[in-house]
Design an enzyme around this catalytic site. Structure first.
Site, PDB file in Angstrom:
ATOM      1  CB  ILE A   9      -0.917  -0.036   1.173  1.00  0.00           C
ATOM      2  CG1 ILE A   9      -1.649  -1.451   1.317  1.00  0.00           C
ATOM      3  CG2 ILE A   9      -1.830   1.200   1.114  1.00  0.00           C
ATOM      4  CD1 ILE A   9      -2.580  -1.344   2.558  1.00  0.00           C
ATOM      5  CG  ASP A  62       7.549  11.953  -2.391  1.00  0.00           C
ATOM      6  OD1 ASP A  62       6.871  11.537  -3.268  1.00  0.00           O
ATOM      7  OD2 ASP A  62       7.569  12.880  -2.058  1.00  0.00           O
ATOM      8  CG  ASN A  89      -4.255   5.459  -0.957  1.00  0.00           C
ATOM      9  OD1 ASN A  89      -5.329   5.956  -0.851  1.00  0.00           O
ATOM     10  ND2 ASN A  89      -3.342   5.872   0.169  1.00  0.00           N
ATOM     11  NE  ARG A 123       9.338  -0.558 -16.609  1.00  0.00           N
ATOM     12  CZ  ARG A 123      10.156  -1.834 -16.425  1.00  0.00           C
ATOM     13  NH1 ARG A 123       9.920  -2.543 -15.591  1.00  0.00           N
ATOM     14  NH2 ARG A 123      11.153  -2.028 -17.129  1.00  0.00           N
ATOM     15  CE1 TYR A 155      -7.087  14.317  -6.832  1.00  0.00           C
ATOM     16  CE2 TYR A 155      -9.265  15.064  -7.213  1.00  0.00           C
ATOM     17  CZ  TYR A 155      -8.308  14.145  -6.853  1.00  0.00           C
ATOM     18  OH  TYR A 155      -8.778  12.904  -6.071  1.00  0.00           O
ATOM     19  CE  LYS A 159      -6.641  10.725  -7.816  1.00  0.00           C
ATOM     20  NZ  LYS A 159      -5.647   9.531  -7.349  1.00  0.00           N
ATOM     21  CB  VAL A 188     -13.580   9.635   0.700  1.00  0.00           C
ATOM     22  CG1 VAL A 188     -13.270   8.591   1.960  1.00  0.00           C
ATOM     23  CG2 VAL A 188     -14.193   8.739  -0.142  1.00  0.00           C
TER      24      VAL A 188
END
Length: 255
Positions: A9, A62, A89, A123, A155, A159, A188
């Site tokens: 994750i 990062d 995520n 990748r 943004y 996405k 959310v």
């Protein structure tokens, strides 16, 4: 079904990533957790180990840092390389300015995290999955990828790119056992909006005033369902919203 399976994750110490880590820990999964903040990552690792006896491999980097990501993933011990689920995520948005008024440096952060960061990890991890002939990639997209809205064009573009990259990867992997899912949440309530408003929590709270938004835990439940589907089933895409949200911009709020 996830016991002893390996779940990787990114952006694992807050919001949806944190909720997913907890959810999969309760199922007995082994967790590779990526984050940028050492203090938060160390504390979260200790919490999961104490509460769930979870087996945790922390990776501090990062996702924008391709060299460091490459080093740490390639240096994984052999017993951590057979990754079953990758949850891309890590992502963010900064600001609500018009496209001709935004901060170019902030846009670099958003684009490099949401697109290049996802590509960096994909990748590096997908070849490991192909080596072991198993795996599922779950990308966290957004309802924002369905169409632009005021103050969100950059943004939204990132996405929309996540959708295209998910679809393209699914095509590239069609002759393999690997599966690809793009989960696109609507509203959310996490630290996401606080980041959008550059730390102004009062403004962030107003986004969710008058409606019951989803939580990170809600999205984690959905990702758990996706990850636990039988190998012959591929859930390609999920668009999920609160009941009183219809599109990115059409929301009914109680007065």
């Amino acid at each position: 079904m996830m016991r002893d399976k390996i779940v990787f994750i990114t952006g694992a110490t807050s919001g949806i990533g944190e909720a997913c880590a907890i959810k999969f820990a309760t199922q007995g999964a082994r967790l590779i957790l990526n984050a940028r903040n050492k203090e938060k990552l160390d504390a979260f690792k200790k919490h999961l180990e104490k509460e769930f006896a979870a087996d945790i491999m922390p990776l501090l980097f990062d996702v924008r840092d391709r060299a460091e990501a490459k080093k740490q993933i390639e240096d994984l011990a052999s017993n951590w390389q057979a990754i079953d689920v990758l949850i891309n995520n890590a992502g963010l948005v900064i600001g609500i300015e018009k496209e001709f008024e935004g901060d170019l440096d902030e846009w670099d952060i958003v684009i490099d995290t949401n697109i290049k960061g996802l590509l960096n990890i994909t990748r590096l991890v997908v070849p490991l999955m192909l080596k072991h002939q198993k795996g599922q990639i779950i990308n966290i997209g957004s309802i924002a990828g369905e169409g632009a809205y005021p103050g969100g064009s950059v943004y939204c573009a990132t996405k929309a790119a996540v959708k295209a990259l998910s679809d393209g990867l699914r095509i590239d992997l069609v002759d393999t056992p690997l599966r690809v899912c793009n989960v696109k949440p609507g509203m959310v309530e996490t630290n996401f909006s606080v980041c959008r408003f550059r730390g102004d929590k009062a403004k962030a709270d107003q986004v969710y005033a008058g409606i019951k938004p989803m939580t990170g835990e809600d999205i984690a439940e959905i990702l758990s369902y996706v990850a636990n589907t039988p190998p012959h089933i591929q859930i390609a895409e999920i668009l999920v919203m609160p009941t009183k949200q219809a599109t990115a911009t059409i929301v009914h709020k109680n007065k």
